[in-house]
Design a protein around this motif. Structure first.
Motif, PDB file in Angstrom:
ATOM      1  N   THR A  92       0.856  -1.184   0.000  1.00  0.00           N
ATOM      2  CA  THR A  92       0.000   0.000   0.000  1.00  0.00           C
ATOM      3  C   THR A  92       0.888   1.228   0.000  1.00  0.00           C
ATOM      4  O   THR A  92       1.751   1.372   0.862  1.00  0.00           O
ATOM      5  N   GLU A  93       0.687   2.108  -0.969  1.00  0.00           N
ATOM      6  CA  GLU A  93       1.475   3.339  -1.029  1.00  0.00           C
ATOM      7  C   GLU A  93       0.757   4.437  -0.258  1.00  0.00           C
ATOM      8  O   GLU A  93      -0.439   4.663  -0.446  1.00  0.00           O
ATOM      9  N   TYR A  94       1.505   5.124   0.611  1.00  0.00           N
ATOM     10  CA  TYR A  94       0.926   6.195   1.420  1.00  0.00           C
ATOM     11  C   TYR A  94       1.415   7.579   1.016  1.00  0.00           C
ATOM     12  O   TYR A  94       0.672   8.546   1.102  1.00  0.00           O
ATOM     13  N   PHE A  95       2.679   7.670   0.602  1.00  0.00           N
ATOM     14  CA  PHE A  95       3.229   8.947   0.171  1.00  0.00           C
ATOM     15  C   PHE A  95       4.125   8.705  -1.042  1.00  0.00           C
ATOM     16  O   PHE A  95       4.912   7.758  -1.051  1.00  0.00           O
ATOM     17  N   ASN A  96       3.997   9.574  -2.017  1.00  0.00           N
ATOM     18  CA  ASN A  96       4.868   9.476  -3.188  1.00  0.00           C
ATOM     19  C   ASN A  96       6.300   9.862  -2.842  1.00  0.00           C
ATOM     20  O   ASN A  96       7.249   9.354  -3.429  1.00  0.00           O
TER      21      ASN A  96
END
Length: 243
Positions: A26-30
């Motif tokens: 899961t990506e939370y911040f680029n």
């Protein structure tokens, strides 16, 4: 008891994996520097950074990001792919305060002894375990080595600090394996950072109570619960301060 907010880096982004599985991401911040700034603003002194690309590929690959995080004034505890002395030297030169070595430490005791000789205060050995057995190579390979036996061997070599992660609870938001952590705290006299499964503030309260019983509980790594907004860094630091 310290709180270590976690930043896991994969392909340049800040992500969380479930049980360390590369396909459960899961990506939370680029930009990983964004959570680092938020953690610092909330009062955190440390940040725990994992280079997932390095862990899977066998060599750290996000040095520029780490330099940026260290430049914010945070103490960086960094792990992921450190399998050569040159990698450790480069990271420390980039501003990392503590290196975390896992896979090679499990397979090369002479390497551990050399790390202890060179950087005793700036070293932590990561012990990642599934059902009590050590896992390596970004958690994709589980060995036959009992985690506690490995920890005792490290203590005899002069290692001052380990990070003990229960893989089965990591990223699951089901609460830590407190029993396993307590067994480890009882087994070795060296400092231990607990990792895996923290899901709410009550988990940190339990750890704070454990810290009163075990003076070798250095702190707790917190990841997904922060990103899922179960509590804030400030709230976590307040609980830790009361320990």
């Amino acid at each position: 008891m310290r709180i270590y907010p976690a930043i896991d880096i994969k392909h340049g982004a800040c992500v969380r994996l479930t049980q360390g599985l590369a396909d459960q991401e899961t990506e939370y911040f680029n930009d990983p520097l964004e959570p680092a700034r938020l953690f610092k603003a909330a009062g955190s002194e440390w940040v725990h950074v994992v280079d997932l690309d390095g862990a899977f590929d066998g060599k750290p690959s996000n040095l520029a990001v780490v330099e940026g995080i260290a430049a914010l004034g945070l103490k960086v505890e960094f792990g992921g792919g450190i399998r050569e002395l040159a990698d450790a030297e480069a990271l420390l030169a980039a501003g990392v305060s503590r290196i975390v070595v896992g896979t090679r430490a499990c397979k090369d005791h002479a390497f551990v002894e050399e790390l202890v000789r060179r950087w005793p205060e700036q070293l932590a050995i990561g012990i990642d375990a599934r059902e009590g057995k050590v896992a390596v190579r970004g958690w994709v390979e589980v060995t036959d080595m009992p985690a506690i036996s490995f920890a005792c061997k490290l203590a005899e070599a002069g290692v001052q600090r380990i990070i003990y992660t229960d893989i089965s609870t990591d990223g699951m938001m089901v609460g830590p394996n407190f029993e396993g952590q307590e067994e480890m705290l009882s087994a070795v006299p060296i400092q231990i950072i607990a990792s895996g499964g923290v899901s709410d503030l009550h988990d940190l309260v339990v750890y704070s109570e454990m810290a009163r019983k075990f003076d070798n509980l250095d702190g707790v790594i917190v990841g997904k619960a922060l990103y899922e907004k179960k509590f804030t860094v400030k709230e976590a630091l307040d609980v830790a301060a009361r320990a």
